[in-house]
Write an enzyme that holds these catalytic residues in place. Sequence first.
Site, short mmCIF file in Angstrom:
data_model
loop_
_atom_site.label_atom_id
_atom_site.label_comp_id
_atom_site.label_asym_id
_atom_site.label_seq_id
_atom_site.Cartn_x
_atom_site.Cartn_y
_atom_site.Cartn_z
N HIS A 121 0.95 -1.45 -0.56
CA HIS A 121 0.39 -0.03 -0.14
C HIS A 121 0.82 1.36 0.16
CE1 HIS A 121 -2.75 2.63 2.03
NE2 HIS A 121 -4.10 2.54 1.22
N ASP A 148 3.37 -4.24 7.97
CA ASP A 148 1.87 -3.38 8.15
C ASP A 148 0.57 -4.36 8.13
OD1 ASP A 148 -0.53 -2.46 7.15
OD2 ASP A 148 -0.34 -1.62 5.25
N GLN A 178 -4.54 -5.18 7.53
CA GLN A 178 -5.62 -6.00 6.84
C GLN A 178 -5.32 -6.98 7.47
OE1 GLN A 178 -7.54 -5.63 4.81
NE2 GLN A 178 -7.19 -2.96 4.11
N LYS A 183 -9.80 -0.19 10.02
CA LYS A 183 -10.80 -1.15 9.80
C LYS A 183 -11.25 -2.88 10.54
CE LYS A 183 -7.49 0.19 6.24
NZ LYS A 183 -7.94 0.92 4.99
N CYS A 221 -4.83 2.96 -3.17
CA CYS A 221 -3.59 3.87 -2.24
C CYS A 221 -1.89 2.14 -3.56
CB CYS A 221 -4.06 3.14 -1.47
SG CYS A 221 -4.90 4.81 -1.72
#
Lengths: 157, 442
Positions: free
Chosen positions: B138, B215, B218, B241, B381
């Site tokens: 991303h 990261d 997700q 999220k 993104c």
Amino acid sequence: MDLYQELILEHSKRPFHTGLREGHQAEVHHVNPTCGDEVTLRVHLDGDGPHARLADISYEATGCSISTASTSMMAQEITGEEVAEAMQVHAGMKAMLTSKGEDPGDEEIIGDGVALAGVAKYPARVKCALLGWMALTDALAQAGVDPTALTATQGES
Amino acid sequence: MSPFTDEQLDAIRAQFPILARRVRDDKPLVYLDSGATSHKPLAVLDAERDFLTTANSAPHRGAHALSEEATEAYEEARETIAAFIGAEPNDVVFTKNATEALNLVAYAFSNAATSDLPGHERFALGEGDEVLVTEMEHHANLVPWQELCRRTGATLRWIGVTDEGRLDLTGLDELITERTKIVALTHVSNVLGTTNPVRQVADAAHAVGALVVLDACQSVPHRRVDVTELGVDFLAFSGHKVYGPSGIGILWGRHELLEAMPPFLTGGSMIELVRMEGSTYAPPPTRFEAGVPMTSQAIGLAAALRWVDDLGIESVRAHEDALTARLLDGLARRPWVRVVGPTDTTDRGGAVSFVVDGVHAHDVGQVLDDSGIAVRVGHHCAWPLHRRMEAAATARASFGVYNTAAEVDALLAALDRVPDIFGIETAGSSVDPDQVPTTKGA
């Protein structure tokens, strides 16, 4: 779906005036950073100032059906016209597209562009329909014609 | 197979009043964009409202009754959030979002050049050093590293992506070398859904002394994430999220690294001593929390994670895996659709991106939207990844725990309108809108 008028689909499948040709005064590259649509556009002018003629608009674009069709309709409508007239078409398109559905567009001025009236109901898509126009006005400015001044003059006359 | 009964799923959905919305000429909303942001259960809204109506005050400032209560609530939130990812509270830093968390680490490397904190040399970066990212990042885990390299003279390198949408680790030995100082990668791709072999990459990075930044935006909402098991040095995720409020993100870091790390944002409350000539800094996590913090958001995020804990993260994962399998299966039955990313559920999260050849993703999304179905369209993104996968843009469906098998079927049925509207040949395909796809996992 109302949005996808037959004219839009036709223009998007077989867009007019595509390809980059020589003999241009300015070339610009515009992108829609939210979706990645891109257009490279050249203006080919005959003469100077507001009465210069848009002898040719040549471009390469990748994008959705709305941006492709809108750029194609733009090229179809204003190729061979004076810059001042092209800016009237631009003003008519912009008014329709930003009217949230209130302005159905004037076919006398914007031609096939009226098929894009449905876009006005989808604010997220208005940018798509204006991508080619943004590129054109930028290219004209770079070629030494100030399209905003022209639009203002049109409004007063 | 989903571990939730229909009644349980109804009860989950009832926690999200927005799911009862009707859109586009009174069609029921089918929200398949939780990868962009999830909805917030009433428990989260109640927790924020409860704090704001009973104890609102600036934490770690003043000694009045409300301030003490606010401080306690804020620090309790940190404990809850830390426990959710298997971390110690003092190693959890509140940030505005995951993007700020990643920038915090990147700027620590920049600021090390002028730092006098003991151990700051660990973050020194300059010419000859390398930062390794992946082609599937991303922009939030790519652009900060590009900028860091630009500022310090270090070189950015990246791990490529295979046609299937997996990290290409064949040349890892050449990519991770003595020059590598940072390896930044995503746990689960927000576009492809790919779950990366984090431990393998982290071990290779640690073998040469590099630091690993993960990261986890997700992954945290969808699967169990334990910072120790992953073996990384830093981990970032966003609150919004994972059913929490917006305006709150988390950076977790290994304690000894946070201790030595120069601050990013400076100002009130992150200090130890301030004189006109200069200042010294508080220990972590306070050192990285300048200014009055986002207190109700931290409390809301803790409530969100408690809510997920009550459902059980393993149940959440099993439910979403079943939906993903159902969708992948349905898409596989439509040869005119190309899935961009792994086509089965092995090492995979619940973001499913796809293209309809000959139709731009924006137009696909518009048709779905006309049926009340919210998916994301564009490059999500991750523009370099889209170039790599030879897609200008994709449509992406992504799941939350509140989604249902019926919603997957609604997406597939709406998708079947696309070839007709745009005049796309589907010859040889087995499209039958009435056919309910048989499912592998659901």
